[in-house]
Motif scaffolding. Structure first.
Motif, short mmCIF file in Angstrom:
data_model
loop_
_atom_site.label_atom_id
_atom_site.label_comp_id
_atom_site.label_asym_id
_atom_site.label_seq_id
_atom_site.Cartn_x
_atom_site.Cartn_y
_atom_site.Cartn_z
N VAL A 118 -13.94 -4.92 67.06
CA VAL A 118 -14.27 -4.00 65.97
C VAL A 118 -15.19 -2.92 66.54
N VAL A 119 -14.68 -1.70 66.56
CA VAL A 119 -15.44 -0.55 67.08
C VAL A 119 -15.30 0.59 66.09
N TRP A 120 -16.38 0.89 65.42
CA TRP A 120 -16.41 2.00 64.48
C TRP A 120 -17.36 3.06 65.00
N ALA A 121 -17.26 4.25 64.46
CA ALA A 121 -18.14 5.35 64.84
C ALA A 121 -18.77 5.95 63.59
N VAL A 122 -19.99 6.42 63.74
CA VAL A 122 -20.64 7.14 62.65
C VAL A 122 -19.70 8.27 62.22
N GLY A 123 -19.46 8.35 60.93
CA GLY A 123 -18.54 9.35 60.39
C GLY A 123 -17.19 8.76 60.02
N ASP A 124 -16.86 7.55 60.54
CA ASP A 124 -15.63 6.88 60.12
C ASP A 124 -15.78 6.42 58.67
N GLU A 125 -14.67 6.21 58.00
CA GLU A 125 -14.72 5.71 56.63
C GLU A 125 -15.46 4.37 56.60
N GLY A 126 -16.39 4.24 55.68
CA GLY A 126 -17.14 3.00 55.53
C GLY A 126 -18.42 2.95 56.35
N THR A 127 -18.66 3.96 57.19
CA THR A 127 -19.87 4.00 58.02
C THR A 127 -20.78 5.12 57.51
N PRO A 128 -22.00 5.18 58.04
CA PRO A 128 -22.85 6.32 57.68
C PRO A 128 -22.17 7.63 58.06
N SER A 129 -22.39 8.65 57.26
CA SER A 129 -21.79 9.95 57.55
C SER A 129 -22.50 10.61 58.72
N LYS A 130 -21.81 11.55 59.35
CA LYS A 130 -22.43 12.31 60.43
C LYS A 130 -23.65 13.03 59.88
N GLY A 131 -24.69 13.06 60.67
CA GLY A 131 -25.94 13.68 60.23
C GLY A 131 -26.91 12.69 59.61
N THR A 132 -26.49 11.43 59.42
CA THR A 132 -27.39 10.42 58.88
C THR A 132 -28.52 10.19 59.86
N LEU A 133 -29.72 10.06 59.35
CA LEU A 133 -30.89 9.85 60.20
C LEU A 133 -30.86 8.45 60.84
N ASP A 134 -31.42 8.35 62.04
CA ASP A 134 -31.40 7.09 62.79
C ASP A 134 -31.96 5.89 62.01
N PRO A 135 -33.08 6.04 61.29
CA PRO A 135 -33.58 4.87 60.54
C PRO A 135 -32.55 4.35 59.52
N GLU A 136 -31.80 5.24 58.90
CA GLU A 136 -30.77 4.82 57.94
C GLU A 136 -29.59 4.15 58.66
N ILE A 137 -29.28 4.61 59.86
CA ILE A 137 -28.21 3.98 60.64
C ILE A 137 -28.62 2.57 61.02
N LEU A 138 -29.88 2.36 61.37
CA LEU A 138 -30.34 1.01 61.70
C LEU A 138 -30.24 0.08 60.50
N ILE A 139 -30.54 0.58 59.31
CA ILE A 139 -30.40 -0.24 58.10
C ILE A 139 -28.93 -0.60 57.90
N TRP A 140 -28.03 0.37 58.09
CA TRP A 140 -26.60 0.10 57.95
C TRP A 140 -26.17 -0.96 58.96
N CYS A 141 -26.60 -0.84 60.20
CA CYS A 141 -26.25 -1.82 61.23
C CYS A 141 -26.74 -3.22 60.85
N GLU A 142 -27.94 -3.28 60.30
CA GLU A 142 -28.48 -4.56 59.85
C GLU A 142 -27.62 -5.13 58.72
N ASP A 143 -27.32 -4.30 57.73
CA ASP A 143 -26.56 -4.76 56.56
C ASP A 143 -25.15 -5.22 56.92
N TYR A 144 -24.53 -4.56 57.91
CA TYR A 144 -23.13 -4.85 58.23
C TYR A 144 -22.93 -5.61 59.53
N GLY A 145 -24.00 -5.88 60.28
CA GLY A 145 -23.90 -6.71 61.48
C GLY A 145 -23.30 -6.01 62.69
#
Length: 120
Positions: free
Chosen positions: A26-53
């Motif tokens: 499973v390899v997704w990228a920021v901006g893919d459907e279901g992931t943080p959108s491009k331009g999302t701040l790093d702290p929010e990306i870390l929360i997303w990574c925590e929530d989704y593993g």
């Protein structure tokens, strides 16, 4: 199962090549459907990574250690952060990420930043 989220500044070839080499990974990228959108701040990306593993794969060597420290100080966790090595080719990096995914425990990199390569 290890899952990777590629930071938006990581060359899209990494995601494409990883999926071609190991279609089960499973390899997704920021901006893919279901992931943080491009331009999302790093702290929010870390929360997303925590929530989704997802382990974050990034080339952000400067601010990511600061963001991870702040994230952990808030009582949060992250499955891990891998920082790309500019001296490794895309092919070497792909091999490294596939090896890590195939041989690591799900929580092996929790709350840590690892600079590639981690296998020697």
């Amino acid at each position: 199962m290890i899952c990777y989220l590629m930071d938006e500044n990581v060359n899209p070839l990494y995601q494409i090549q990883l999926q071609m080499r190991d279609p089960d990974l499973v390899v997704w990228a920021v901006g893919d459907e279901g992931t943080p959108s491009k331009g999302t701040l790093d702290p929010e990306i870390l929360i997303w990574c925590e929530d989704y593993g997802f382990i974050l794969v990034t080339n952000n060597r400067t601010s990511m250690p600061v963001h991870l420290t702040e994230h952990i100080n808030q009582g949060r966790h992250v499955p891990g952060i891998f920082i790309l090595n500019p001296n490794m080719s895309i092919g070497e990096t792909i091999e490294e990420l596939i090896l890590i995914a195939g041989t690591s425990d799900d929580d092996e990199y929790q709350d840590t930043i690892r600079f590639l390569p981690i296998t020697q």
